[in-house]
Scaffold this motif. Structure first.
Motif, PDB file in Angstrom:
ATOM      1  N   ILE A  52      53.008  54.414  46.502  1.00 19.37           N
ATOM      2  CA  ILE A  52      53.143  54.934  45.135  1.00 19.37           C
ATOM      3  C   ILE A  52      54.336  54.221  44.524  1.00 19.37           C
ATOM      4  CG2 ILE A  52      53.544  56.959  43.711  1.00 19.37           C
ATOM      5  CD1 ILE A  52      52.388  58.627  46.015  1.00 19.37           C
ATOM      6  N   ARG A 102      49.030  50.290  40.252  1.00 15.35           N
ATOM      7  CA  ARG A 102      48.111  51.358  40.603  1.00 15.35           C
ATOM      8  C   ARG A 102      47.073  50.843  41.598  1.00 15.35           C
ATOM      9  NH1 ARG A 102      45.893  53.404  35.016  1.00 15.35           N
ATOM     10  NH2 ARG A 102      46.068  51.183  34.518  1.00 15.35           N
ATOM     11  N   GLN A 144      53.536  50.384  33.420  1.00 16.82           N
ATOM     12  CA  GLN A 144      52.856  51.397  34.237  1.00 16.82           C
ATOM     13  C   GLN A 144      53.023  51.169  35.721  1.00 16.82           C
ATOM     14  OE1 GLN A 144      48.968  52.811  33.167  1.00 16.82           O
ATOM     15  NE2 GLN A 144      49.029  51.725  31.206  1.00 16.82           N
ATOM     16  N   THR A 186      57.665  52.827  37.784  1.00 16.69           N
ATOM     17  CA  THR A 186      57.217  52.004  36.657  1.00 16.69           C
ATOM     18  C   THR A 186      57.995  50.708  36.517  1.00 16.69           C
ATOM     19  OG1 THR A 186      58.619  53.341  35.247  1.00 16.69           O
ATOM     20  CG2 THR A 186      56.283  53.920  35.314  1.00 16.69           C
ATOM     21  N   TYR A 210      45.798  46.130  43.914  1.00 17.67           N
ATOM     22  CA  TYR A 210      46.514  46.878  42.880  1.00 17.67           C
ATOM     23  C   TYR A 210      46.268  46.229  41.522  1.00 17.67           C
ATOM     24  CZ  TYR A 210      49.317  48.931  46.651  1.00 17.67           C
ATOM     25  OH  TYR A 210      49.727  49.593  47.771  1.00 17.67           O
ATOM     26  N   ASP A 267      43.229  55.065  43.410  1.00 21.38           N
ATOM     27  CA  ASP A 267      43.372  55.972  42.274  1.00 21.38           C
ATOM     28  C   ASP A 267      42.561  55.569  41.055  1.00 21.38           C
ATOM     29  OD1 ASP A 267      46.795  56.022  43.259  1.00 21.38           O
ATOM     30  OD2 ASP A 267      45.260  57.529  43.709  1.00 21.38           O
TER      31      ASP A 267
END
Lengths: 112, 113
Positions: free
Chosen positions: B102, A44, A41, B105, A35, A59
Motif C-alpha cells: 500500500i 495502485r 494518487q 501519495t 501497478y 484493487d
C-alpha cells in the motif's frame, strides 16, 4: 531498475483497442505485480501473481487482464473495457526471503 | 482500512541542510515499511525497509528512516541534502501473506543549490 524489463517505453492505444504491456524479469523471483500510477494518487495494484499459473485481482483490476505462463513473464493487457487507461504502468517482482519488491522502468500508455 | 499517509506534497530544502520526509501508517498487525524513490519517467528504486529490530534503518545514498510504533510513523531522513536527491519519494507498507504494498501519495523533494 535491476533485472526487470518493461516494453514498450511508450504505447499508444486507439479507441476500442486492446494493448499488451510486457514485463520480464531474470531475478528468479516467484511473485510479480502490476501497478498503475496516476499523478497525485501514488501507485495502485492492478494484479499480482505469487506463482506460475496463478494470479489474483488487485484493487483496480476492472478493464485489465494478465497471464502467468512462465516464471519470468507477467504481461498485462489493457482491454477496451478500461475507459481511462492513460497512466504510467509499473511492473515489480519480489524475492521471498527479503520481501522487497523491485520495479521495472515503466510503460507510459497514452490514448489517441 | 489499511493506509499510508504522506502529509506533505512537497518538501523544499537547501543543499547541505538536513531533510525529513514524513510518513504515517494505519495497519493492523506488524507492518513491514518501505521507502522508494522515483526520478522523472523512471521506475521506483528501493531505498530502505523496516521489518523488525533496530528502529533506525540505514539505506542507500545516505538515507535513513526511523520507525516509531507509538506514533505509527516511519519518517525518511538524510543529514545533508544534495541537489541530486531531488525526486519523488514514496512510503509503502506491506501487511499480510500476499505481500501487497500500500503506497502513500508521494512527496516531491526539491533541493535548492
Amino acid at each position: 531498475d535491476g533485472g526487470i524489463t518493461q516494453s514498450p517505453k511508450y504505447l499508444f492505444r486507439k479507441e476500442g483497442q486492446n494493448v499488451t504491456l510486457s514485463c520480464e524479469q531474470n531475478l528468479n523471483h516467484d511473485a510479480m505485480y502490476w501497478y498503475r500510477q496516476d499523478p497525485g494518487q501514488g501507485l495502485r495494484l492492478i494484479y499480482y501473481s505469487q506463482i506460475v499459473n496463478d494470479f489474483q485481482k488487485g484493487d483496480i483490476a476492472e478493464g485489465y487482464s494478465v497471464s502467468r505462463e512462465k516464471k519470468e513473464s507477467f504481461p498485462l493487457t489493457v482491454t477496451s473495457a478500461q475507459k481511462n487507461p492513460t497512466a504510467f504502468y509499473l511492473c515489480a517482482s519480489m524475492d521471498w526471503p527479503q520481501e522487497t519488491q523491485y520495479f521495472g522502468p515503466g510503460t507510459r500508455l497514452l490514448v489517441l | 482500512a489499511q493506509s499510508v499517509a504522506q502529509p506533505e506534497d512537497q518538501v523544499n530544502v537547501a543543499e547541505g541542510n538536513p531533510l525529513t520526509v514524513k510518513c504515517t501508517y494505519s495497519v493492523s498487525g506488524n507492518p513491514y515499511l518501505f521507502w522508494y524513490v522515483q526520478y522523472p519517467n523512471r521506475g521506483l528504486q528501493f531505498l530502505l525497509k523496516y521489518i523488525t529490530g533496530d528502529n533506525l534503518v540505514k539505506g542507500s545514498y545516505g538515507f535513513e528512516a526511523e520507525f516509531n510504533k507509538s506514533q505509527t510513523s516511519f519518517h525518511l531522513k538524510k543529514p545533508s541534502a544534495l541537489v541530486s536527491d531531488s525526486a519523488l519519494y514514496f512510503c509503502a507498507v506491506n501487511v499480510g501473506a500476499t505481500n501487497k504494498l500500500i503506497f502513500g501519495t508521494g512527496t516531491l523533494l526539491a533541493v535548492q543549490p
